[in-house]
Design a protein around this motif. Structure first.
Motif, mmCIF file in Angstrom:
data_model
loop_
_atom_site.group_PDB
_atom_site.id
_atom_site.type_symbol
_atom_site.label_atom_id
_atom_site.label_comp_id
_atom_site.label_asym_id
_atom_site.label_seq_id
_atom_site.Cartn_x
_atom_site.Cartn_y
_atom_site.Cartn_z
ATOM 1 N N PHE A 54 10.586 8.020 -1.347
ATOM 2 C CA PHE A 54 9.293 7.333 -1.278
ATOM 3 C C PHE A 54 9.268 6.107 -2.194
ATOM 4 O O PHE A 54 8.812 5.039 -1.803
ATOM 5 N N GLU A 55 9.747 6.271 -3.406
ATOM 6 C CA GLU A 55 9.728 5.160 -4.357
ATOM 7 C C GLU A 55 10.609 4.006 -3.889
ATOM 8 O O GLU A 55 10.267 2.844 -4.087
ATOM 9 N N ALA A 56 11.724 4.314 -3.241
ATOM 10 C CA ALA A 56 12.596 3.258 -2.708
ATOM 11 C C ALA A 56 11.883 2.455 -1.619
ATOM 12 O O ALA A 56 12.197 1.288 -1.400
ATOM 13 N N ALA A 57 10.894 3.088 -0.965
ATOM 14 C CA ALA A 57 10.115 2.406 0.074
ATOM 15 C C ALA A 57 8.880 1.718 -0.503
ATOM 16 O O ALA A 57 8.083 1.159 0.239
ATOM 17 N N GLY A 58 8.719 1.782 -1.828
ATOM 18 C CA GLY A 58 7.609 1.091 -2.474
ATOM 19 C C GLY A 58 6.386 1.934 -2.752
ATOM 20 O O GLY A 58 5.373 1.424 -3.216
ATOM 21 N N VAL A 59 6.455 3.235 -2.479
ATOM 22 C CA VAL A 59 5.330 4.127 -2.762
ATOM 23 C C VAL A 59 5.331 4.454 -4.255
ATOM 24 O O VAL A 59 6.384 4.675 -4.851
ATOM 25 N N ARG A 60 4.115 4.475 -4.819
ATOM 26 C CA ARG A 60 3.973 4.869 -6.219
ATOM 27 C C ARG A 60 3.124 6.130 -6.248
ATOM 28 O O ARG A 60 2.042 6.175 -5.671
ATOM 29 N N LEU A 61 3.659 7.181 -6.880
ATOM 30 C CA LEU A 61 2.960 8.457 -7.014
ATOM 31 C C LEU A 61 2.521 8.590 -8.468
ATOM 32 O O LEU A 61 3.354 8.551 -9.370
ATOM 33 N N THR A 62 1.219 8.749 -8.681
ATOM 34 C CA THR A 62 0.702 8.794 -10.044
ATOM 35 C C THR A 62 0.503 10.236 -10.508
ATOM 36 O O THR A 62 0.431 11.160 -9.696
ATOM 37 N N ASP A 63 0.407 10.411 -11.824
ATOM 38 C CA ASP A 63 0.234 11.747 -12.397
ATOM 39 C C ASP A 63 -1.083 12.399 -11.985
ATOM 40 O O ASP A 63 -1.191 13.617 -11.996
ATOM 41 N N ASP A 64 -2.080 11.582 -11.623
ATOM 42 C CA ASP A 64 -3.366 12.156 -11.230
ATOM 43 C C ASP A 64 -3.429 12.470 -9.735
ATOM 44 O O ASP A 64 -4.479 12.807 -9.210
ATOM 45 N N GLY A 65 -2.304 12.361 -9.039
ATOM 46 C CA GLY A 65 -2.226 12.768 -7.645
ATOM 47 C C GLY A 65 -2.388 11.658 -6.631
ATOM 48 O O GLY A 65 -2.346 11.915 -5.432
ATOM 49 N N CYS A 66 -2.589 10.438 -7.085
ATOM 50 C CA CYS A 66 -2.754 9.327 -6.143
ATOM 51 C C CYS A 66 -1.423 8.949 -5.492
ATOM 52 O O CYS A 66 -0.375 9.032 -6.116
ATOM 53 N N VAL A 67 -1.529 8.532 -4.255
ATOM 54 C CA VAL A 67 -0.384 8.017 -3.500
ATOM 55 C C VAL A 67 -0.695 6.551 -3.226
ATOM 56 O O VAL A 67 -1.572 6.244 -2.431
ATOM 57 N N CYS A 68 0.008 5.656 -3.911
ATOM 58 C CA CYS A 68 -0.224 4.222 -3.759
ATOM 59 C C CYS A 68 0.832 3.664 -2.816
ATOM 60 O O CYS A 68 2.023 3.664 -3.136
ATOM 61 N N LEU A 69 0.368 3.214 -1.661
ATOM 62 C CA LEU A 69 1.279 2.699 -0.642
ATOM 63 C C LEU A 69 1.538 1.216 -0.859
ATOM 64 O O LEU A 69 0.662 0.496 -1.345
ATOM 65 N N PRO A 71 1.994 -2.735 0.277
ATOM 66 C CA PRO A 71 1.348 -3.513 1.340
ATOM 67 C C PRO A 71 2.217 -3.466 2.591
ATOM 68 O O PRO A 71 3.393 -3.122 2.534
ATOM 69 N N ASP A 72 1.626 -3.797 3.722
ATOM 70 C CA ASP A 72 2.406 -3.799 4.965
ATOM 71 C C ASP A 72 3.665 -4.614 4.786
ATOM 72 O O ASP A 72 3.611 -5.776 4.380
ATOM 73 N N PRO A 73 4.809 -4.006 5.073
ATOM 74 C CA PRO A 73 6.077 -4.748 4.907
ATOM 75 C C PRO A 73 6.236 -5.851 5.937
ATOM 76 O O PRO A 73 5.698 -5.755 7.044
ATOM 77 N N VAL A 74 6.936 -6.853 5.558
ATOM 78 C CA VAL A 74 7.261 -7.951 6.461
ATOM 79 C C VAL A 74 8.363 -7.474 7.389
ATOM 80 O O VAL A 74 9.336 -6.867 6.938
ATOM 81 N N PRO A 75 8.253 -7.721 8.706
ATOM 82 C CA PRO A 75 9.330 -7.295 9.614
ATOM 83 C C PRO A 75 10.689 -7.812 9.159
ATOM 84 O O PRO A 75 10.806 -8.963 8.761
ATOM 85 N N GLY A 76 11.670 -6.928 9.173
ATOM 86 C CA GLY A 76 13.013 -7.308 8.768
ATOM 87 C C GLY A 76 13.285 -7.121 7.297
ATOM 88 O O GLY A 76 14.406 -7.248 6.834
ATOM 89 N N SER A 77 12.245 -6.798 6.494
ATOM 90 C CA SER A 77 12.471 -6.607 5.062
ATOM 91 C C SER A 77 13.035 -5.213 4.823
ATOM 92 O O SER A 77 13.047 -4.368 5.716
ATOM 93 N N ALA A 78 13.451 -4.954 3.600
ATOM 94 C CA ALA A 78 14.003 -3.646 3.262
ATOM 95 C C ALA A 78 12.972 -2.543 3.466
ATOM 96 O O ALA A 78 13.308 -1.418 3.803
ATOM 97 N N LEU A 79 11.677 -2.840 3.283
ATOM 98 C CA LEU A 79 10.648 -1.831 3.428
ATOM 99 C C LEU A 79 10.298 -1.544 4.863
ATOM 100 O O LEU A 79 9.681 -0.541 5.167
#
Length: 81
Positions: A54-69, A71-79
């Motif tokens: 998930f983190e390699a895809a740019g997701v950030r998981l916080t200690d309080d349980g939030c899942v921070c996604l 932004p929409d990736p640009v087509p062709g980008s690593a994400l």
């Protein structure tokens, strides 16, 4: 570390199938399915692998349980792969 609700939310936000998450984390589909259903709790190293995928895809998981996604990736980008 990582809850099954966070796993489901992050996977849904990225529009990944269970199979895609399993491949990216280097785990079996069954491990992801059983974790998300609450059938069993994965070993810590497997949870770390899921979180790292998930983190390699740019997701950030916080200690309080939030899942921070990311932004929409640009087509062709690593994400967007």
């Amino acid at each position: 570390m990582l809850t099954r609700a966070q796993c489901r939310a992050a996977r849904a936000g990225l529009e990944w199938s269970r199979e895609e998450l399993a491949t990216r984390a280097g785990l079996s589909d069954r491990t992801i399915t059983d974790f998300e259903r609450g059938a069993r709790e994965p070993h810590d190293n497997n949870k770390r692998a899921i979180r790292a995928a998930f983190e390699a895809a740019g997701v950030r998981l916080t200690d309080d349980g939030c899942v921070c996604l990311p932004p929409d990736p640009v087509p062709g980008s690593a994400l967007s792969s």
